[in-house]
Design a protein around this motif. Structure first.
Motif, PDB file in Angstrom:
ATOM      1  N   GLY A  27      12.135 -17.639  -4.374  1.00 13.66           N
ATOM      2  CA  GLY A  27      10.990 -17.104  -3.653  1.00 13.66           C
ATOM      3  C   GLY A  27       9.811 -16.815  -4.552  1.00 13.66           C
ATOM      4  O   GLY A  27       8.699 -16.606  -4.077  1.00 13.66           O
ATOM      5  N   ALA A  28      10.045 -16.773  -5.877  1.00 12.30           N
ATOM      6  CA  ALA A  28       8.987 -16.659  -6.879  1.00 12.30           C
ATOM      7  C   ALA A  28       8.498 -15.228  -7.087  1.00 12.30           C
ATOM      8  O   ALA A  28       7.551 -14.775  -6.435  1.00 12.30           O
ATOM      9  CB  ALA A  28       7.816 -17.571  -6.535  1.00 12.30           C
ATOM     10  N   PRO A  29       9.123 -14.486  -8.008  1.00 12.53           N
ATOM     11  CA  PRO A  29       8.637 -13.142  -8.336  1.00 12.53           C
ATOM     12  C   PRO A  29       7.275 -13.199  -9.013  1.00 12.53           C
ATOM     13  O   PRO A  29       6.976 -14.138  -9.761  1.00 12.53           O
ATOM     14  CB  PRO A  29       9.710 -12.595  -9.289  1.00 12.53           C
ATOM     15  N   GLN A  39      17.912 -14.452  -3.259  1.00 10.41           N
ATOM     16  CA  GLN A  39      16.804 -14.670  -2.333  1.00 10.41           C
ATOM     17  C   GLN A  39      16.069 -13.368  -2.025  1.00 10.41           C
ATOM     18  O   GLN A  39      16.634 -12.287  -2.114  1.00 10.41           O
ATOM     19  CB  GLN A  39      17.352 -15.265  -1.033  1.00 10.41           C
ATOM     20  N   GLY A  40      14.781 -13.510  -1.655  1.00 10.99           N
ATOM     21  CA  GLY A  40      14.020 -12.348  -1.210  1.00 10.99           C
ATOM     22  C   GLY A  40      12.752 -12.059  -1.978  1.00 10.99           C
ATOM     23  O   GLY A  40      12.168 -10.981  -1.822  1.00 10.99           O
ATOM     24  N   TRP A  41      12.261 -13.004  -2.797  1.00 12.70           N
ATOM     25  CA  TRP A  41      11.120 -12.739  -3.665  1.00 12.70           C
ATOM     26  C   TRP A  41       9.785 -13.246  -3.109  1.00 12.70           C
ATOM     27  O   TRP A  41       8.799 -13.316  -3.853  1.00 12.70           O
ATOM     28  CB  TRP A  41      11.345 -13.382  -5.028  1.00 12.70           C
ATOM     29  N   ASP A  42       9.696 -13.577  -1.854  1.00 12.98           N
ATOM     30  CA  ASP A  42       8.490 -14.205  -1.313  1.00 12.98           C
ATOM     31  C   ASP A  42       7.554 -13.157  -0.724  1.00 12.98           C
ATOM     32  O   ASP A  42       7.446 -13.003   0.495  1.00 12.98           O
ATOM     33  CB  ASP A  42       8.890 -15.232  -0.248  1.00 12.98           C
ATOM     34  N   GLN A  43       6.831 -12.444  -1.606  1.00 13.71           N
ATOM     35  CA  GLN A  43       6.020 -11.310  -1.165  1.00 13.71           C
ATOM     36  C   GLN A  43       4.559 -11.695  -0.872  1.00 13.71           C
ATOM     37  O   GLN A  43       3.661 -11.476  -1.684  1.00 13.71           O
ATOM     38  CB  GLN A  43       6.052 -10.189  -2.215  1.00 13.71           C
ATOM     39  N   HIS A  44       4.345 -12.277   0.324  1.00 13.14           N
ATOM     40  CA  HIS A  44       2.974 -12.577   0.758  1.00 13.14           C
ATOM     41  C   HIS A  44       2.258 -11.324   1.256  1.00 13.14           C
ATOM     42  O   HIS A  44       1.033 -11.294   1.344  1.00 13.14           O
ATOM     43  CB  HIS A  44       2.998 -13.626   1.871  1.00 13.14           C
ATOM     44  N   GLY A  45       2.991 -10.322   1.616  1.00 16.47           N
ATOM     45  CA  GLY A  45       2.441  -9.040   2.047  1.00 16.47           C
ATOM     46  C   GLY A  45       3.415  -7.937   1.675  1.00 16.47           C
ATOM     47  O   GLY A  45       4.584  -8.190   1.363  1.00 16.47           O
ATOM     48  N   ASN A  46       2.928  -6.725   1.674  1.00 15.64           N
ATOM     49  CA  ASN A  46       3.772  -5.566   1.372  1.00 15.64           C
ATOM     50  C   ASN A  46       4.490  -5.726   0.032  1.00 15.64           C
ATOM     51  O   ASN A  46       5.636  -5.303  -0.139  1.00 15.64           O
ATOM     52  CB  ASN A  46       4.803  -5.364   2.485  1.00 15.64           C
ATOM     53  N   LEU A  47       3.791  -6.328  -0.924  1.00 10.62           N
ATOM     54  CA  LEU A  47       4.419  -6.625  -2.212  1.00 10.62           C
ATOM     55  C   LEU A  47       4.903  -5.394  -2.969  1.00 10.62           C
ATOM     56  O   LEU A  47       6.027  -5.406  -3.500  1.00 10.62           O
ATOM     57  CB  LEU A  47       3.460  -7.459  -3.082  1.00 10.62           C
ATOM     58  N   PRO A  48       4.111  -4.321  -3.074  1.00  9.91           N
ATOM     59  CA  PRO A  48       4.585  -3.177  -3.865  1.00  9.91           C
ATOM     60  C   PRO A  48       5.940  -2.643  -3.417  1.00  9.91           C
ATOM     61  O   PRO A  48       6.799  -2.345  -4.252  1.00  9.91           O
ATOM     62  CB  PRO A  48       3.476  -2.140  -3.676  1.00  9.91           C
ATOM     63  N   PHE A  49       6.163  -2.552  -2.119  1.00  8.72           N
ATOM     64  CA  PHE A  49       7.440  -2.021  -1.627  1.00  8.72           C
ATOM     65  C   PHE A  49       8.564  -3.041  -1.796  1.00  8.72           C
ATOM     66  O   PHE A  49       9.634  -2.733  -2.317  1.00  8.72           O
ATOM     67  CB  PHE A  49       7.313  -1.624  -0.156  1.00  8.72           C
ATOM     68  N   GLY A  67       4.607 -18.999  -9.748  1.00  8.07           N
ATOM     69  CA  GLY A  67       4.118 -17.626  -9.867  1.00  8.07           C
ATOM     70  C   GLY A  67       3.372 -17.167  -8.636  1.00  8.07           C
ATOM     71  O   GLY A  67       3.504 -17.743  -7.542  1.00  8.07           O
ATOM     72  N   ARG A  68       2.563 -16.122  -8.828  1.00  2.84           N
ATOM     73  CA  ARG A  68       1.812 -15.512  -7.734  1.00  2.84           C
ATOM     74  C   ARG A  68       0.343 -15.374  -8.111  1.00  2.84           C
ATOM     75  O   ARG A  68      -0.006 -15.176  -9.275  1.00  2.84           O
ATOM     76  CB  ARG A  68       2.395 -14.133  -7.415  1.00  2.84           C
ATOM     77  N   THR A  69      -0.515 -15.461  -7.077  1.00  6.10           N
ATOM     78  CA  THR A  69      -1.961 -15.433  -7.301  1.00  6.10           C
ATOM     79  C   THR A  69      -2.432 -14.072  -7.797  1.00  6.10           C
ATOM     80  O   THR A  69      -1.796 -13.042  -7.550  1.00  6.10           O
ATOM     81  CB  THR A  69      -2.707 -15.752  -6.001  1.00  6.10           C
ATOM     82  N   ASN A  70      -3.576 -14.072  -8.474  1.00  9.18           N
ATOM     83  CA  ASN A  70      -4.184 -12.811  -8.922  1.00  9.18           C
ATOM     84  C   ASN A  70      -5.070 -12.197  -7.846  1.00  9.18           C
ATOM     85  O   ASN A  70      -5.621 -11.117  -8.029  1.00  9.18           O
ATOM     86  CB  ASN A  70      -4.986 -13.022 -10.205  1.00  9.18           C
ATOM     87  N   ASN A 100      -1.559  -1.353  -1.028  1.00  8.81           N
ATOM     88  CA  ASN A 100      -0.754  -2.428  -0.449  1.00  8.81           C
ATOM     89  C   ASN A 100      -1.507  -3.751  -0.525  1.00  8.81           C
ATOM     90  O   ASN A 100      -2.718  -3.798  -0.299  1.00  8.81           O
ATOM     91  CB  ASN A 100      -0.381  -2.121   1.000  1.00  8.81           C
ATOM     92  N   TYR A 101      -0.757  -4.793  -0.826  1.00  8.35           N
ATOM     93  CA  TYR A 101      -1.345  -6.128  -0.948  1.00  8.35           C
ATOM     94  C   TYR A 101      -0.212  -7.145  -0.984  1.00  8.35           C
ATOM     95  O   TYR A 101       0.976  -6.801  -1.081  1.00  8.35           O
ATOM     96  CB  TYR A 101      -2.201  -6.244  -2.224  1.00  8.35           C
ATOM     97  N   GLY A 102      -0.578  -8.412  -0.908  1.00  2.27           N
ATOM     98  CA  GLY A 102       0.376  -9.502  -1.063  1.00  2.27           C
ATOM     99  C   GLY A 102      -0.203 -10.544  -1.997  1.00  2.27           C
ATOM    100  O   GLY A 102      -1.392 -10.508  -2.325  1.00  2.27           O
ATOM    101  N   ARG A 103       0.626 -11.474  -2.433  1.00  3.31           N
ATOM    102  CA  ARG A 103       0.145 -12.536  -3.320  1.00  3.31           C
ATOM    103  C   ARG A 103       0.693 -13.877  -2.832  1.00  3.31           C
ATOM    104  O   ARG A 103       1.852 -13.979  -2.448  1.00  3.31           O
ATOM    105  CB  ARG A 103       0.591 -12.295  -4.760  1.00  3.31           C
ATOM    106  N   ASP A 104      -0.153 -14.897  -2.891  1.00  2.07           N
ATOM    107  CA  ASP A 104       0.255 -16.238  -2.453  1.00  2.07           C
ATOM    108  C   ASP A 104       0.899 -16.996  -3.620  1.00  2.07           C
ATOM    109  O   ASP A 104       1.004 -16.483  -4.734  1.00  2.07           O
ATOM    110  CB  ASP A 104      -0.963 -16.979  -1.910  1.00  2.07           C
ATOM    111  N   HIS A 105       1.284 -18.230  -3.369  1.00  2.00           N
ATOM    112  CA  HIS A 105       1.914 -19.062  -4.388  1.00  2.00           C
ATOM    113  C   HIS A 105       0.902 -19.469  -5.463  1.00  2.00           C
ATOM    114  O   HIS A 105      -0.242 -19.780  -5.158  1.00  2.00           O
ATOM    115  CB  HIS A 105       2.470 -20.343  -3.759  1.00  2.00           C
ATOM    116  N   HIS A 106       1.384 -19.521  -6.711  1.00  3.98           N
ATOM    117  CA  HIS A 106       0.494 -19.898  -7.814  1.00  3.98           C
ATOM    118  C   HIS A 106       1.272 -20.725  -8.842  1.00  3.98           C
ATOM    119  O   HIS A 106       2.030 -20.177  -9.645  1.00  3.98           O
ATOM    120  CB  HIS A 106      -0.082 -18.643  -8.479  1.00  3.98           C
TER     121      HIS A 106
END
Length: 485
Positions: free
Chosen positions: A71-73, A340-350, A388-391, A401-407
């Motif tokens: 899922g990409a941490p 599995q479970g690393w796909d944090q497009h939203g609610n990333l901090p939690f 990775g994840r976008t900045n 609260n925020y999310g990050r897309d694929h990078h």
């Protein structure tokens, strides 16, 4: 002479002669493939030496444990600290930095790309003064045993092709996985266990699926397929004898079946027939070996305390890490874990905090456990995801609260043991965590390096299929010698 041959029923012409001769040579080669110690001496109970490619040079590692974080941490919340992103919170990502990079369908429609720094604190640890997030305190404790690579990159921007690329060297399916290549090239250290096993676990975050194509043998013989272990009473489904069948009866049935298959092989010469026989025989040996290798009941309390309380719960990441150590100890060449479970497009901090709690202690415990048993030097351990994840934030950005897309342009993994230089940080990214600034490492470079540590030249480990020579690294890849001790 012709009459004598006819009397023996050998109607030989040039095509028939060459066909029969190729079957004979193929059988000899297949025998060395299916029976690892056929042409080599045994090195211990149930052990066999390398049988097909043999090491091209002296290996630094004998085995691999791959802790894949599916899922990409986010590298920005783990191992690549970017304080400037905090100072520029909410500001638009400059086009000069993005440089027209293609976007996923999830952010392509966004009107803006507000940059967001991690809300988690970082500190420096170890001789290399590596920055580690507060989410990974146990990993911080082993930082002098690992090599953090911050400059990984890939072409794939979506999960399935990126994950498939990491595991098989190609974005499409039907290619052999890395574990299958190692099984093909080196075989197993224990003829009673498969060379390649797979363990699955799932966290509380947004999960991406994993599929059997990731541990497929592809076009390699079927004996090199990964064996998935479950957390139920039977670690391998359908391995046990049916109710009412004794082991002696199963043995006789397999002998009779082998005789029928041998008769079929002599008629048609299909090597897959012999492969099927070898799989039946492996399954028979595994009936005794697998339950013993997967039994955690004899582990002392101190080991469970090291890996964390979850290690007592079958199917958790912690339990699978402990099981990976036992399998490696028993001679399994390649143990693949997927969490599995690393796909944090939203609610990333939690969500990412929960994922880190799932894996941090057990990942570090595995390194400590291998080290204290004298196994780390010969075991290559890998931790990381598919990109990775976008900045910048995907969707709505708030203060907490925020999310990050694929990078795919830059992300972090770590490696340990197996001749990898410990206490090292390799590669760097720009102040905004978007582009690589030094020592880029492509996925094929990573794969070439893993093979190299096991004594295999990635350009020589090849298999001819459909008239073409295939290899794990396709037509590219170079060994990253700077990270090797």
């Amino acid at each position: 002479m012709e009459k004598e041959l006819l009397d023996h029923g050998l109607h030989i012409n040039r095509r028939h002669f060459l066909s029969k001769m190729s079957i004979g040579l193929g059988s000899a080669a297949l025998g060395s493939l299916l029976i690892p110690d056929l042409f080599g001496r045994r090195t211990g109970e149930g052990a066999a030496e390398a049988h097909l490619a043999l090491p091209h040079f002296a290996p630094k590692a004998k085995r691999v444990i791959y802790l894949f974080q599916n899922g990409a941490p986010s590298q920005l919340e783990s191992f690549d600290f970017k304080p400037r992103l905090r100072d520029m919170w909410g500001e638009e990502l400059p086009e000069s930095i993005r440089q027209g990079q293609r976007l996923t369908g999830m952010t392509a429609s966004q009107d803006s790309f507000p940059m967001v720094g991690s809300i988690f604190d970082f500190q420096q640890y170890g001789q290399a003064r590596a920055w580690i997030s507060e989410l990974f305190p146990h990993t911080a404790g082993i930082v002098d045993d690992i090599c953090i690579i911050r400059s990984m990159h890939t072409e794939s921007i979506n999960h399935d092709p990126a994950l498939t690329f990491f595991q098989t060297g190609a974005q499409q399916g039907n290619r052999p996985s890395m574990g299958s290549w190692l099984s093909y090239g080196l075989g197993s250290e224990n003829s009673n266990l498969p060379a390649f096993t797979v363990l699955l676990s799932k966290g509380n975050g947004n999960g991406q699926g994993v599929y059997s194509k990731l541990w497929s043998n592809g076009f390699l013989p079927a004996t090199h397929q990964g064996v998935q272990l479950s957390n139920g009473e039977d670690p391998v489904l359908f391995l046990s004898n049916p109710e009412g069948m004794r082991r002696e009866e199963r043995r006789k049935m397999l002998d009779d079946l082998a005789a029928l298959n041998e008769h079929a092989f002599q008629k048609v010469g299909d090597p897959e027939i012999q492969t099927r026989v070898a799989q039946y025989e492996m399954a028979f040996r595994m009936q005794t070996a697998v339950p013993e290798a997967t039994d955690l009941s004899r582990e002392p309390d101190s080991v469970f305390e090291l890996y964390g309380e979850d290690s007592r719960k079958p199917g958790t990441f912690a339990a699978n890490c402990l099981l990976a150590r036992k399998l490696s100890e028993s001679g399994v060449r390649f143990v693949q874990l997927y969490h599995q479970g690393w796909d944090q497009h939203g609610n990333l901090p939690f969500e990412m905090a929960a994922q880190a709690r799932d894996v941090d202690q057990a990942s570090a415990a595995l390194i400590k456990d291998l080290k204290q048993r004298g196994m780390l030097d010969e075991t290559l351990v890998i931790w990381g995801g598919e990109f990775g994840r976008t900045n910048y934030s995907q969707g709505k950005l708030t203060q907490d609260n925020y999310g990050r897309d694929h990078h795919p342009r830059c992300f972090s993994i770590w490696m340990a043991g197996g001749g990898v230089r410990p206490g090292m940080v390799y590669g760097s990214t720009d102040d905004l965590g978007y582009n690589i600034t030094s020592n880029p490492v492509h996925v094929h470079d990573f794969q070439a390096t893993v093979l190299h540590q096991l004594g295999l030249d990635h350009e020589k480990l090849i298999y001819r299929h459909l008239g073409r020579k295939f290899r794990l690294t396709d037509v590219s890849g170079k060994v990253i010698r700077d990270i090797l001790s």
